[in-house]
Every structure is written in structure tokens, then in C-alpha cells.
Scaffold this motif. Structure first.
Motif, mmCIF file in Angstrom:
data_model
loop_
_atom_site.group_PDB
_atom_site.id
_atom_site.type_symbol
_atom_site.label_atom_id
_atom_site.label_comp_id
_atom_site.label_asym_id
_atom_site.label_seq_id
_atom_site.Cartn_x
_atom_site.Cartn_y
_atom_site.Cartn_z
ATOM 1 N N PRO A 68 33.970 41.288 27.735
ATOM 2 C CA PRO A 68 34.259 42.814 28.381
ATOM 3 C C PRO A 68 34.557 42.424 30.022
ATOM 4 C CG PRO A 68 32.126 41.742 27.346
ATOM 5 C CD PRO A 68 32.793 41.004 27.238
ATOM 6 N N SER A 69 33.989 43.340 30.749
ATOM 7 C CA SER A 69 34.160 43.391 32.887
ATOM 8 C C SER A 69 32.291 42.679 32.176
ATOM 9 C CB SER A 69 34.305 44.561 32.404
ATOM 10 O OG SER A 69 34.110 44.639 34.232
ATOM 11 N N ARG A 70 32.152 42.692 33.715
ATOM 12 C CA ARG A 70 31.327 41.930 34.023
ATOM 13 C C ARG A 70 30.056 42.496 34.918
ATOM 14 N NH1 ARG A 70 33.633 36.901 38.105
ATOM 15 N NH2 ARG A 70 35.462 37.382 36.709
ATOM 16 N N LEU A 71 31.128 43.576 35.061
ATOM 17 C CA LEU A 71 30.884 44.931 36.224
ATOM 18 C C LEU A 71 29.757 45.914 34.771
ATOM 19 C CD1 LEU A 71 33.440 46.266 38.778
ATOM 20 C CD2 LEU A 71 30.701 44.422 38.091
ATOM 21 N N THR A 72 29.763 45.289 34.291
ATOM 22 C CA THR A 72 28.859 46.397 32.699
ATOM 23 C C THR A 72 27.023 46.189 32.973
ATOM 24 O OG1 THR A 72 28.611 44.310 31.446
ATOM 25 C CG2 THR A 72 30.820 46.205 30.863
ATOM 26 N N PRO A 73 26.079 47.546 33.269
ATOM 27 C CA PRO A 73 25.417 46.683 33.385
ATOM 28 C C PRO A 73 24.491 45.384 32.666
ATOM 29 C CG PRO A 73 25.177 48.615 32.939
ATOM 30 C CD PRO A 73 26.533 48.092 32.710
ATOM 31 N N ALA A 74 25.322 45.225 31.631
ATOM 32 C CA ALA A 74 24.375 44.234 31.431
ATOM 33 C C ALA A 74 24.757 42.723 31.497
ATOM 34 C CB ALA A 74 24.658 43.840 29.927
ATOM 35 N N GLY A 75 26.224 43.220 32.043
ATOM 36 C CA GLY A 75 26.987 42.183 32.601
ATOM 37 C C GLY A 75 25.808 41.430 33.862
ATOM 38 N N ILE A 76 25.981 42.741 35.230
ATOM 39 C CA ILE A 76 25.739 42.329 36.614
ATOM 40 C C ILE A 76 23.898 41.990 35.954
ATOM 41 C CG2 ILE A 76 24.636 43.045 38.621
ATOM 42 C CD1 ILE A 76 26.891 45.050 38.300
ATOM 43 N N ALA A 77 23.277 41.991 34.762
ATOM 44 C CA ALA A 77 21.727 42.227 34.770
ATOM 45 C C ALA A 77 21.591 39.913 34.747
ATOM 46 C CB ALA A 77 20.576 42.729 33.662
ATOM 47 N N SER A 78 22.766 39.498 33.413
ATOM 48 C CA SER A 78 22.960 38.769 32.860
ATOM 49 C C SER A 78 23.177 37.134 34.394
ATOM 50 C CB SER A 78 23.202 38.563 31.672
ATOM 51 O OG SER A 78 24.558 38.636 32.178
ATOM 52 N N ALA A 110 22.610 37.193 45.362
ATOM 53 C CA ALA A 110 23.921 35.945 45.585
ATOM 54 C C ALA A 110 24.948 36.473 44.266
ATOM 55 C CB ALA A 110 24.228 34.883 46.122
ATOM 56 N N SER A 111 23.949 35.880 43.177
ATOM 57 C CA SER A 111 24.920 36.158 42.562
ATOM 58 C C SER A 111 25.695 37.841 41.986
ATOM 59 C CB SER A 111 24.204 36.134 40.617
ATOM 60 O OG SER A 111 24.868 36.071 39.683
ATOM 61 N N ALA A 112 24.758 39.279 42.866
ATOM 62 C CA ALA A 112 24.868 40.683 42.619
ATOM 63 C C ALA A 112 26.575 40.170 43.489
ATOM 64 C CB ALA A 112 24.043 40.966 43.209
ATOM 65 N N VAL A 113 26.358 39.329 45.009
ATOM 66 C CA VAL A 113 27.322 39.681 45.271
ATOM 67 C C VAL A 113 28.790 38.933 44.977
ATOM 68 C CG1 VAL A 113 28.473 38.647 47.698
ATOM 69 C CG2 VAL A 113 26.275 40.065 47.488
ATOM 70 N N GLY A 114 28.660 37.757 44.301
ATOM 71 C CA GLY A 114 29.403 36.904 43.566
ATOM 72 C C GLY A 114 30.363 37.652 41.975
ATOM 73 N N THR A 115 29.724 38.384 41.545
ATOM 74 C CA THR A 115 29.432 39.544 40.710
ATOM 75 C C THR A 115 31.254 40.259 41.463
ATOM 76 O OG1 THR A 115 27.650 39.271 39.323
ATOM 77 C CG2 THR A 115 29.033 41.182 38.451
ATOM 78 N N VAL A 116 30.540 41.021 42.139
ATOM 79 C CA VAL A 116 31.704 42.238 43.088
ATOM 80 C C VAL A 116 32.318 41.624 42.946
ATOM 81 C CG1 VAL A 116 31.367 44.452 44.343
ATOM 82 C CG2 VAL A 116 29.364 43.664 42.486
ATOM 83 N N LEU A 180 34.168 50.115 43.209
ATOM 84 C CA LEU A 180 32.388 50.929 42.938
ATOM 85 C C LEU A 180 34.233 52.331 42.274
ATOM 86 C CD1 LEU A 180 29.654 51.192 45.634
ATOM 87 C CD2 LEU A 180 29.695 51.187 42.954
ATOM 88 N N THR A 181 35.347 52.111 42.560
ATOM 89 C CA THR A 181 36.531 52.468 42.266
ATOM 90 C C THR A 181 36.225 52.579 40.507
ATOM 91 O OG1 THR A 181 36.987 52.679 44.309
ATOM 92 C CG2 THR A 181 38.632 53.202 42.858
ATOM 93 N N PRO A 182 36.985 53.519 40.414
ATOM 94 C CA PRO A 182 37.528 52.873 38.939
ATOM 95 C C PRO A 182 38.339 52.187 38.917
ATOM 96 C CG PRO A 182 36.831 54.825 39.248
ATOM 97 C CD PRO A 182 36.743 54.964 40.394
ATOM 98 N N SER A 183 38.657 51.383 37.713
ATOM 99 C CA SER A 183 39.920 50.162 37.587
ATOM 100 C C SER A 183 40.382 50.263 35.687
ATOM 101 C CB SER A 183 38.969 48.732 38.064
ATOM 102 O OG SER A 183 40.318 48.168 37.201
ATOM 103 N N HIS A 184 41.019 49.997 35.890
ATOM 104 C CA HIS A 184 41.529 49.896 34.231
ATOM 105 C C HIS A 184 41.909 48.503 33.661
ATOM 106 C CE1 HIS A 184 42.413 54.583 34.086
ATOM 107 N NE2 HIS A 184 43.560 54.221 34.812
ATOM 108 N N GLY A 185 41.396 47.150 35.077
ATOM 109 C CA GLY A 185 41.730 45.652 34.693
ATOM 110 C C GLY A 185 40.371 45.549 34.617
ATOM 111 N N ARG A 186 40.726 44.213 33.791
ATOM 112 C CA ARG A 186 38.988 43.881 33.762
ATOM 113 C C ARG A 186 38.297 42.975 35.022
ATOM 114 N NH1 ARG A 186 40.170 39.078 30.990
ATOM 115 N NH2 ARG A 186 38.238 38.217 31.165
#
Length: 187
Positions: A68-78, A110-116, A180-186
Motif C-alpha cells: 500500500p501507499s505510504r501516504l495512507t493515514p496508517a502509513g504516515i503514522a507508523s 523529519a519522518s513525515a517530510v521523508g515520507t512525503v 497533496l495531488t491525487p495520483s494513480h501511482g504507488r
């Protein structure tokens, strides 16, 4: 009192790129005689093995199409949780380390920045019509280099952060806009 947060930023960025790698880097460089908590959790062989297995598993799983995408709420939080924990563990090893609350906040942010930024990198490559796996391997290499720098020499860590900040200041705003822009990629 002032604290050097450079290495905490780096280990947080690493956790944003590969969530388990920041913790594994701290674990693998924690000496057997370490007594400060939470770094002492990694002083034994089992702490190192568990952290390493998690990081190795993620390096493989990241390339799988159903990841799954790292940008899901669970992905970002973890990733933020791993980044905060890695920063607290790293700081606890240092003689004049930052207080745990500060270390956790710096590592998580910093992790949030790295995630995005990592998601933006992968999306940009995908939108250019290139395959994902070379971009993922380059991201792995960047994460490993940052991890090495984060747990290594302080002067090298400061240089890496200064260089990255100097060359990527515009990329951060692009990464946030792209994320923040919708995407179809992972991501």
C-alpha cells in the motif's frame, strides 16, 4: 542548553523513506554495554536481529506491487512513530542528547517530510513513464546513506544535512504539493 538535532533529523528522514531502517541503524550501532533506555533495548543480539529483520523485510516488501501507499493515514503514522522512536533511541546514547520529547518530535516531523518526499520521488518517476523498481532502489540507497550518516560521525551528519538543505529547498515545497495531488501511482 542547546542540542545538536542534526542526527535526529537524519534518522527521522530515513524512517520516512524506509520506516524500519532508522531503528535498525540505531540498533546495529548500539554497543553491547549500552545502559541508557531505550537504546539498551538494542544492546543484545536479539534486539539487533529483530530490528535488522524488519528493515530487510521492508526493503523487499517495498518493491511488491500490492504494497500500500505510504501516504495512507496508517502509513504516515507508523513512519512517524518509527522516526520518533529511532530519534529517541539515538539521542539516549549521546552524552548530551536531546530530551526524549524533543527527540521524538524532531524524529517524527523529519519522518513525515521523508515520507512525503519519497512518495513524490516515486510518483515523479512513474509519471515520467519509467519503471518503479530502479527508483525504489535509488530510494533504498539514499535511505541507507542517510542512515549511515545519522548514526556515524557528527560532522558528517551536519555536512549531509547542510548539503541536502542547500540542494533540495525547492523540492520540499514541490513534494508537499505533489503529495497533496491525487495520483494513480504507488508511493
Amino acid at each position: 542548553m542547546t542540542y545538536d538535532v542534526t542526527r535526529l533529523v537524519l534518522v527521522g528522514l530515513v524512517s520516512g523513506l524506509r520506516s524500519q531502517l532508522g531503528v535498525a541503524a540505531v540498533a546495529l550501532t548500539t554497543g553491547p554495554g549500552e545502559s541508557a533506555r531505550p537504546a539498551s533495548l538494542f544492546a543484545g543480539v536479539w534486539g539487533k536481529r529483530v530490528a535488522s529483520a524488519g528493515a530487510a523485510g521492508e526493503l523487499v516488501a517495498d518493491k511488491l506491487p500490492w504494497t500500500p501507499s505510504r501516504l495512507t493515514p496508517a502509513g504516515i503514522a507508523s513512519r512517524m512513530a518509527f522516526g520518533g522512536f529511532a530519534a529517541v533511541a539515538l539521542s539516549s546514547r549521546e552524552r548530551n542528547g536531546a530530551p526524549p520529547v524533543l527527540a521524538a518530535a524532531v524524529g517524527a516531523a523529519a519522518s513525515a517530510v521523508g515520507t512525503v518526499a519519497g512518495a513524490y520521488w516515486r510518483r515523479t518517476v512513474a509519471e515520467a513513464g519509467r519503471p518503479d523498481w530502479p527508483a525504489a532502489l535509488l530510494e533504498d540507497a539514499a535511505a541507507l546513506l542517510l542512515a549511515y550518516t545519522a548514526v556515524g560521525h557528527t560532522d558528517a551528519a551536519r555536512y549531509a544535512v547542510a548539503t541536502a538543505a542547500g540542494t533540495a529547498s525547492g523540492a520540499v515545497s514541490g513534494a508537499v504539493t505533489g503529495a497533496l495531488t491525487p495520483s494513480h501511482g504507488r508511493g
